[in-house]
Design an enzyme around this catalytic site. Structure first.
Site, PDB file in Angstrom:
ATOM      1  N   ARG A  76      34.805   2.486 -14.541  1.00 22.17           N
ATOM      2  CA  ARG A  76      35.413   1.352 -15.240  1.00 22.17           C
ATOM      3  C   ARG A  76      34.434   0.657 -16.176  1.00 22.17           C
ATOM      4  O   ARG A  76      34.810   0.160 -17.224  1.00 22.17           O
ATOM      5  CB  ARG A  76      35.944   0.331 -14.222  1.00 22.17           C
ATOM      6  CG  ARG A  76      37.323   0.656 -13.703  1.00 22.17           C
ATOM      7  CD  ARG A  76      37.918  -0.528 -12.980  1.00 22.17           C
ATOM      8  NE  ARG A  76      37.235  -0.807 -11.725  1.00 22.17           N
ATOM      9  CZ  ARG A  76      37.452  -0.138 -10.591  1.00 22.17           C
ATOM     10  NH1 ARG A  76      38.332   0.823 -10.554  1.00 22.17           N
ATOM     11  NH2 ARG A  76      36.799  -0.445  -9.491  1.00 22.17           N
TER      12      ARG A  76
ATOM     13  N   TYR B 173      45.311 -10.568 -21.113  1.00 15.18           N
ATOM     14  CA  TYR B 173      46.285 -11.392 -20.385  1.00 15.18           C
ATOM     15  C   TYR B 173      45.541 -12.410 -19.511  1.00 15.18           C
ATOM     16  O   TYR B 173      44.363 -12.230 -19.194  1.00 15.18           O
ATOM     17  CB  TYR B 173      47.254 -10.520 -19.572  1.00 15.18           C
ATOM     18  CG  TYR B 173      46.704  -9.948 -18.290  1.00 15.18           C
ATOM     19  CD1 TYR B 173      46.052  -8.731 -18.266  1.00 15.18           C
ATOM     20  CD2 TYR B 173      46.850 -10.636 -17.080  1.00 15.18           C
ATOM     21  CE1 TYR B 173      45.558  -8.206 -17.083  1.00 15.18           C
ATOM     22  CE2 TYR B 173      46.363 -10.124 -15.900  1.00 15.18           C
ATOM     23  CZ  TYR B 173      45.715  -8.915 -15.912  1.00 15.18           C
ATOM     24  OH  TYR B 173      45.216  -8.395 -14.745  1.00 15.18           O
TER      25      TYR B 173
ATOM     26  N   GLN C  45      41.524  -8.703  -7.069  1.00 15.47           N
ATOM     27  CA  GLN C  45      41.567  -7.241  -7.081  1.00 15.47           C
ATOM     28  C   GLN C  45      41.522  -6.607  -5.695  1.00 15.47           C
ATOM     29  O   GLN C  45      40.825  -5.611  -5.478  1.00 15.47           O
ATOM     30  CB  GLN C  45      40.429  -6.682  -7.958  1.00 15.47           C
ATOM     31  CG  GLN C  45      40.439  -7.256  -9.355  1.00 15.47           C
ATOM     32  CD  GLN C  45      39.656  -6.486 -10.383  1.00 15.47           C
ATOM     33  OE1 GLN C  45      40.053  -6.390 -11.528  1.00 15.47           O
ATOM     34  NE2 GLN C  45      38.543  -5.916 -10.001  1.00 15.47           N
TER      35      GLN C  45
ATOM     36  N   ALA D 270      51.804 -13.858  -9.452  1.00 13.33           N
ATOM     37  CA  ALA D 270      52.470 -14.777 -10.383  1.00 13.33           C
ATOM     38  C   ALA D 270      53.570 -14.027 -11.126  1.00 13.33           C
ATOM     39  O   ALA D 270      53.439 -12.830 -11.401  1.00 13.33           O
ATOM     40  CB  ALA D 270      51.450 -15.311 -11.385  1.00 13.33           C
TER      41      ALA D 270
ATOM     42  N   TYR E 112      34.933  -0.493 -20.049  1.00 10.92           N
ATOM     43  CA  TYR E 112      34.759  -1.854 -20.577  1.00 10.92           C
ATOM     44  C   TYR E 112      33.791  -1.856 -21.758  1.00 10.92           C
ATOM     45  O   TYR E 112      34.008  -2.537 -22.756  1.00 10.92           O
ATOM     46  CB  TYR E 112      34.244  -2.796 -19.480  1.00 10.92           C
ATOM     47  CG  TYR E 112      35.171  -2.915 -18.287  1.00 10.92           C
ATOM     48  CD1 TYR E 112      36.542  -2.735 -18.427  1.00 10.92           C
ATOM     49  CD2 TYR E 112      34.673  -3.201 -17.014  1.00 10.92           C
ATOM     50  CE1 TYR E 112      37.390  -2.830 -17.335  1.00 10.92           C
ATOM     51  CE2 TYR E 112      35.521  -3.298 -15.918  1.00 10.92           C
ATOM     52  CZ  TYR E 112      36.866  -3.101 -16.085  1.00 10.92           C
ATOM     53  OH  TYR E 112      37.703  -3.198 -15.001  1.00 10.92           O
TER      54      TYR E 112
ATOM     55  N   THR F 217      46.841 -11.002  -5.780  1.00 14.69           N
ATOM     56  CA  THR F 217      45.620 -11.761  -5.467  1.00 14.69           C
ATOM     57  C   THR F 217      45.757 -12.244  -4.025  1.00 14.69           C
ATOM     58  O   THR F 217      46.833 -12.673  -3.599  1.00 14.69           O
ATOM     59  CB  THR F 217      45.451 -12.945  -6.434  1.00 14.69           C
ATOM     60  OG1 THR F 217      45.259 -12.435  -7.751  1.00 14.69           O
ATOM     61  CG2 THR F 217      44.250 -13.816  -6.079  1.00 14.69           C
TER      62      THR F 217
ATOM     63  N   HIS G  64      43.473 -15.583 -18.611  1.00 15.39           N
ATOM     64  CA  HIS G  64      42.342 -16.206 -19.313  1.00 15.39           C
ATOM     65  C   HIS G  64      41.423 -15.070 -19.749  1.00 15.39           C
ATOM     66  O   HIS G  64      41.102 -14.190 -18.927  1.00 15.39           O
ATOM     67  CB  HIS G  64      41.630 -17.147 -18.332  1.00 15.39           C
ATOM     68  CG  HIS G  64      40.559 -17.977 -18.953  1.00 15.39           C
ATOM     69  ND1 HIS G  64      39.465 -17.428 -19.605  1.00 15.39           N
ATOM     70  CD2 HIS G  64      40.393 -19.314 -19.014  1.00 15.39           C
ATOM     71  CE1 HIS G  64      38.686 -18.402 -20.045  1.00 15.39           C
ATOM     72  NE2 HIS G  64      39.232 -19.557 -19.704  1.00 15.39           N
TER      73      HIS G  64
ATOM     74  N   ALA H 241      45.564 -16.290 -13.449  1.00 15.68           N
ATOM     75  CA  ALA H 241      46.282 -16.132 -12.175  1.00 15.68           C
ATOM     76  C   ALA H 241      45.948 -17.297 -11.240  1.00 15.68           C
ATOM     77  O   ALA H 241      46.808 -17.779 -10.491  1.00 15.68           O
ATOM     78  CB  ALA H 241      45.887 -14.808 -11.534  1.00 15.68           C
TER      79      ALA H 241
HETATM   80  C1  LIG Z   1      40.930  -7.900 -14.171  1.00 19.12           C
HETATM   81  S1  LIG Z   1      41.567  -9.271 -13.320  1.00 19.12           S
HETATM   82  C2  LIG Z   1      42.315 -10.159 -14.640  1.00 19.12           C
HETATM   83  C3  LIG Z   1      42.461 -11.635 -14.377  1.00 19.12           C
HETATM   84  C4  LIG Z   1      43.019 -12.385 -15.587  1.00 19.12           C
HETATM   85  N1  LIG Z   1      42.054 -12.346 -16.674  1.00 19.12           N
HETATM   86  C5  LIG Z   1      43.352 -13.836 -15.279  1.00 19.12           C
HETATM   87  O1  LIG Z   1      42.945 -14.708 -16.060  1.00 19.12           O
HETATM   88  O2  LIG Z   1      44.033 -14.110 -14.299  1.00 19.12           O
HETATM   89  C6  LIG Z   1      42.881  -8.517 -12.446  1.00 19.12           C
HETATM   90  C7  LIG Z   1      43.212  -9.266 -11.183  1.00 19.12           C
HETATM   91  O3  LIG Z   1      43.796 -10.522 -11.522  1.00 19.12           O
HETATM   92  C8  LIG Z   1      44.761 -10.877 -10.557  1.00 19.12           C
HETATM   93  N2  LIG Z   1      46.086 -10.891 -11.188  1.00 19.12           N
HETATM   94  C9  LIG Z   1      46.478 -10.242 -12.294  1.00 19.12           C
HETATM   95  N3  LIG Z   1      47.784 -10.475 -12.537  1.00 19.12           N
HETATM   96  C10 LIG Z   1      48.206 -11.281 -11.555  1.00 19.12           C
HETATM   97  C11 LIG Z   1      49.450 -11.868 -11.241  1.00 19.12           C
HETATM   98  N4  LIG Z   1      50.549 -11.672 -11.972  1.00 19.12           N
HETATM   99  N5  LIG Z   1      49.512 -12.648 -10.147  1.00 19.12           N
HETATM  100  C12 LIG Z   1      48.444 -12.870  -9.374  1.00 19.12           C
HETATM  101  N6  LIG Z   1      47.246 -12.346  -9.621  1.00 19.12           N
HETATM  102  C13 LIG Z   1      47.136 -11.561 -10.700  1.00 19.12           C
HETATM  103  C14 LIG Z   1      44.721  -9.779  -9.475  1.00 19.12           C
HETATM  104  O4  LIG Z   1      43.791 -10.178  -8.483  1.00 19.12           O
HETATM  105  C15 LIG Z   1      44.244  -8.613 -10.292  1.00 19.12           C
HETATM  106  O5  LIG Z   1      43.710  -7.596  -9.486  1.00 19.12           O
END
Ligand SMILES: C[S@@+](CC[C@H](N)C(=O)[O-])C[C@H]1O[C@@H](n2cnc3c(N)ncnc32)[C@H](O)[C@@H]1O
Length: 275
Positions: free
Chosen positions: A73, A99, A173, A214, A77, A242, A101, A131
């Protein structure tokens, strides 16, 4: 003062749910940038971005690099960040969209901004709704009530971390928990059991934990499944899950510090004003 070079980078977040969670400023950059470079998995959000961007570069295919022998990964990146930089170097105003933040559990934007600034380009990040913001609203937990710890599940497993079970814990994650190859996009019951065993050093096995997802469109409702910690290995964990672990114990007063504070002389009113 040296002028920034032509070419500019703005990293924006689209929120978790496109409709309504995109800030007006982020939208305006998406619409006016010469090119939008994006890693947005939701296909409706992606289509919307493609429609309003002047030019659109999708980074999602880069994840397939993980299938290549010797790559993981982090290579993906780095390649994503390099693509963003190439566009900036060509003198364009580049809007990189992620997506949630753009800077929360999302290293690409941080890497690209650092590299762009090092080469003398203007680069900034605009905050988006993450999230974590959504879970505070949906679950109704105020991080200020107990304090909050927030970390990546595999990082928590791999390193010696001191947890405070009197504070909220957010583990990101969990769907790839325990993947040391940094190539996989899943986990196993055995790896989750290792996670449970480590959490059990601080939390009772019957402690309720929340699988949170979410809503990603206005028609969905968030997932907020409460299970006992011990049942985590058999739970359904998706890429967007999450793991939210509420405090297990009440805050314990640090009486020695409270006594120290009480023993301090009251500030005189005139001294307090000049402080
Ligand atoms: C690479 S991170 C991205 C986080 C994203 N940048 C944010 O601001 O929330 C990916 C992780 O974010 C969380 N995540 C992403 N989508 C989500 C959602 N719809 N609801 C809850 N957690 C979410 C999960 O823990 C997922 O494994």
């Amino acid at each position: 003062m040296t002028q920034p070079r032509p070419g500019k980078l703005i990293c924006v977040g689209t929120g978790m749910r496109m409709a309504g969670q995109l800030t007006p400023l982020a939208r305006s950059y998406i619409e006016t940038a010469d090119v939008v470079v994006a890693a947005v998995p939701n296909r409706f959000a992606r289509k919307w971005l493609q429609d309003i961007a002047k030019e659109y570069i999708c980074l999602l295919d880069y994840y397939a690099d993980c299938d290549i022998e010797g790559k993981n990964r982090h290579d993906t990146y780095r390649r994503m960040s390099a693509t963003i930089l190439e566009e900036v170097r060509s003198g364009k105003t580049v809007c990189a969209a992620f997506y949630g933040h753009p800077g929360i559990f999302a290293c690409i934007a941080h890497m690209a901004i650092k590299a762009a600034r090092a080469e003398g380009y203007d680069a900034e990040m605009l905050p988006g709704i993450s999230a974590e913001d959504c879970l505070v609203a949906d679950i109704g937990i105020d991080p200020g009530a107990t304090g909050m710890q927030s970390m990546e599940a595999t990082q928590f497993m791999m390193f010696e971390r001191k947890l405070d079970p009197t504070a909220l814990l957010v583990l990101w994650q969990p769907y790839i928990a325990g993947d040391l190859t940094r190539k996989r996009f899943d986990t196993t019951a055995a790896r989750l059991q290792v996670l449970v065993d480590k959490l059990a050093r601080d939390y009772p096995l019957d402690h309720p934990v929340i699988l949170y997802e979410a809503a990603t469109n206005p028609l969905e409702t968030p997932r907020m499944d409460t299970i006992a910690l011990r049942d985590l290995p058999n739970a359904v964990l998706n890429g967007i899950t999450t793991l939210v672990i509420p405090a297990a114990y009440n805050l314990k007063r640090d009486q020695a510090v409270v006594d120290q504070l009480n023993a301090l002389p009251e500030a005189l009113p005139e001294l307090a004003q000049t402080a």
